[in-house]
Design a protein around this motif. Structure first.
Motif, short mmCIF file in Angstrom:
data_model
loop_
_atom_site.label_atom_id
_atom_site.label_comp_id
_atom_site.label_asym_id
_atom_site.label_seq_id
_atom_site.Cartn_x
_atom_site.Cartn_y
_atom_site.Cartn_z
N LEU A 102 -24.68 4.13 -39.36
CA LEU A 102 -23.83 2.97 -39.56
C LEU A 102 -23.89 2.07 -38.32
CD1 LEU A 102 -20.71 4.71 -41.15
CD2 LEU A 102 -22.65 3.63 -42.31
N PRO A 103 -23.49 0.81 -38.47
CA PRO A 103 -23.48 -0.08 -37.31
C PRO A 103 -22.68 0.53 -36.16
CG PRO A 103 -23.10 -1.33 -39.32
CD PRO A 103 -23.09 0.11 -39.71
N GLY A 104 -23.25 0.53 -34.97
CA GLY A 104 -22.58 1.09 -33.81
C GLY A 104 -22.90 2.54 -33.55
N ASP A 105 -23.58 3.20 -34.51
CA ASP A 105 -23.98 4.59 -34.31
C ASP A 105 -25.09 4.69 -33.27
OD1 ASP A 105 -22.20 5.48 -36.15
OD2 ASP A 105 -23.66 5.99 -37.69
N GLY A 106 -25.23 5.88 -32.71
CA GLY A 106 -26.36 6.15 -31.85
C GLY A 106 -27.57 6.50 -32.70
N ALA A 107 -28.37 7.44 -32.21
CA ALA A 107 -29.59 7.80 -32.91
C ALA A 107 -29.33 8.46 -34.25
CB ALA A 107 -30.43 8.73 -32.03
N GLY A 108 -28.23 9.24 -34.36
CA GLY A 108 -27.91 9.89 -35.63
C GLY A 108 -28.82 11.06 -35.91
N ALA A 109 -28.65 11.66 -37.08
CA ALA A 109 -29.47 12.80 -37.49
C ALA A 109 -30.90 12.35 -37.71
CB ALA A 109 -28.89 13.42 -38.76
N PRO A 110 -31.86 13.27 -37.53
CA PRO A 110 -33.28 12.88 -37.69
C PRO A 110 -33.60 12.30 -39.06
CG PRO A 110 -33.10 15.02 -36.61
CD PRO A 110 -31.72 14.65 -37.06
N ASP A 111 -32.90 12.80 -40.11
CA ASP A 111 -33.20 12.31 -41.45
C ASP A 111 -32.16 11.31 -41.95
OD1 ASP A 111 -31.11 14.09 -41.73
OD2 ASP A 111 -31.89 15.05 -43.55
N ALA A 112 -31.36 10.77 -41.03
CA ALA A 112 -30.33 9.80 -41.43
C ALA A 112 -30.99 8.52 -41.95
CB ALA A 112 -29.42 9.48 -40.26
N ALA A 113 -30.37 7.93 -42.95
CA ALA A 113 -30.89 6.71 -43.56
C ALA A 113 -29.98 5.53 -43.24
CB ALA A 113 -30.98 6.88 -45.08
N ALA A 114 -30.54 4.34 -43.30
CA ALA A 114 -29.73 3.13 -43.17
C ALA A 114 -29.04 2.85 -44.50
CB ALA A 114 -30.62 1.96 -42.78
N VAL A 115 -27.94 2.14 -44.42
CA VAL A 115 -27.24 1.69 -45.63
C VAL A 115 -27.95 0.46 -46.17
CG1 VAL A 115 -25.07 0.68 -46.45
CG2 VAL A 115 -25.03 2.66 -44.92
N ASP A 116 -28.10 0.38 -47.49
CA ASP A 116 -28.76 -0.78 -48.08
C ASP A 116 -27.92 -2.03 -47.85
OD1 ASP A 116 -30.87 -1.90 -50.01
OD2 ASP A 116 -28.97 -2.55 -50.88
N PRO A 117 -28.53 -3.11 -47.38
CA PRO A 117 -27.76 -4.32 -47.06
C PRO A 117 -27.34 -5.16 -48.25
CG PRO A 117 -30.09 -4.70 -46.65
CD PRO A 117 -29.96 -3.26 -47.02
N HIS A 118 -27.81 -4.82 -49.45
CA HIS A 118 -27.54 -5.67 -50.61
C HIS A 118 -26.46 -5.10 -51.53
CE1 HIS A 118 -30.75 -8.15 -49.29
NE2 HIS A 118 -31.69 -7.29 -49.57
N HIS A 119 -25.81 -4.02 -51.11
CA HIS A 119 -24.68 -3.48 -51.88
C HIS A 119 -23.41 -4.26 -51.54
CE1 HIS A 119 -27.41 -0.29 -52.89
NE2 HIS A 119 -26.49 0.39 -53.54
N ASP A 120 -22.55 -4.44 -52.52
CA ASP A 120 -21.27 -5.12 -52.27
C ASP A 120 -20.34 -4.23 -51.46
OD1 ASP A 120 -21.71 -7.55 -53.91
OD2 ASP A 120 -21.79 -6.11 -55.55
N LEU A 121 -20.34 -2.95 -51.78
CA LEU A 121 -19.42 -1.99 -51.16
C LEU A 121 -20.13 -0.66 -51.01
CD1 LEU A 121 -16.53 -0.93 -50.37
CD2 LEU A 121 -16.18 -0.51 -52.82
N VAL A 122 -19.99 -0.04 -49.85
CA VAL A 122 -20.48 1.32 -49.64
C VAL A 122 -19.31 2.19 -49.19
CG1 VAL A 122 -21.98 2.83 -48.27
CG2 VAL A 122 -22.86 0.67 -49.17
N LEU A 123 -19.04 3.23 -49.96
CA LEU A 123 -17.99 4.18 -49.63
C LEU A 123 -18.60 5.29 -48.77
CD1 LEU A 123 -16.44 4.50 -53.20
CD2 LEU A 123 -15.68 3.01 -51.34
#
Length: 234
Positions: A102-123
């Protein structure tokens, strides 16, 4: 811009969905399937089917889409279709906190994915591994649909998608499998004695319907339209 909401309970989930103006009490398409399991050719074909045959049905039926919310595979394809259509239907993602960056995160888990930018809402729901979001995704779809129809569309997919499908069938939610997209979708389409019991149960359910990519892509839209406008019984 995608709105991110951290939720830790079903009450939080419902509250996070409330600002989606008019999104509750509408038909719901649950999209499940491959994140990193599709090649470029498969993803391109899927994008075409979504844009040409699925999005028009979503727009005309007033449906909401709920999916895994990441910038990968079928979720990225749906995000792109949503963006190209000018956001004519609400698009909601559900992600487990430990599986995304997520925005502001560090490196995160090796298999972490970005959130899709075209969704209206992500829970953003509790969980550290892929699949921890499955029950929350199911709950989100149920909360959005209320008494309106919902249907699950399976494109490609692996073990997590199988869990999603099993939750849908347990709810009595119809499942449409887009065969020819690989992995789980094709396993269900060709289920036989050598298949796992779980796959055979999905294939044998009266709630499961197969449509094959490339044979008649318009049939995908027709089947989904029928499911999203059906009476309460499938």
């Amino acid at each position: 811009m995608t709105r991110l909401e951290q939720v830790s309970s079903i009450a939080d989930l419902r509250a996070a969905l409330a600002p989606l103006a008019g999104a509750t009490g509408r038909p719901v398409l649950v999209l499940v399937g491959g994140a990193g399991g599709m090649d470029a050719e498969q993803e391109g074909a899927v994008r075409g089917v979504l844009a040409d045959h699925v999005v028009p049905v979503l727009a005309s039926t007033g449906a909401v889409v709920v999916d895994g919310g990441t910038d990968s595979g079928v979720m990225r394809a749906m995000g792109a279709a949503h963006h190209a259509a000018g956001g004519t239907f609400p698009l909601v993602g559900v992600v487990a906190r430990g599986t995304v960056t997520l925005p502001g995160d560090g490196a995160g888990a090796p298999d972490a994915a970005a959130v899709d930018p075209h969704h209206d809402l992500v829970l953003v729901v509790p969980g550290e591994t892929w699949g921890d979001e499955s029950r929350w995704l199911d709950e989100a779809a149920t909360a959005l649909a209320q008494r309106r129809p919902s249907v699950t569309l399976v494109i490609n997919g692996g073990p997590v998608a199988l869990d999603d499908v099993e939750l849908s069938l347990a709810r009595g939610r119809p499942v449409v499998v887009l065969a020819g997209t690989g992995r789980l979708a094709d396993d269900v389409a060709t289920a036989g004695d050598g298949s796992t019991e779980a796959v055979r149960k999905v294939a044998g359910s009266p709630l499961t319907q197969l449509v094959r990519l490339g044979d008649d892509d318009a049939a995908v839209g027709a089947v989904l339209r029928g499911a999203l406008t059906r009476p309460e019984a499938w």
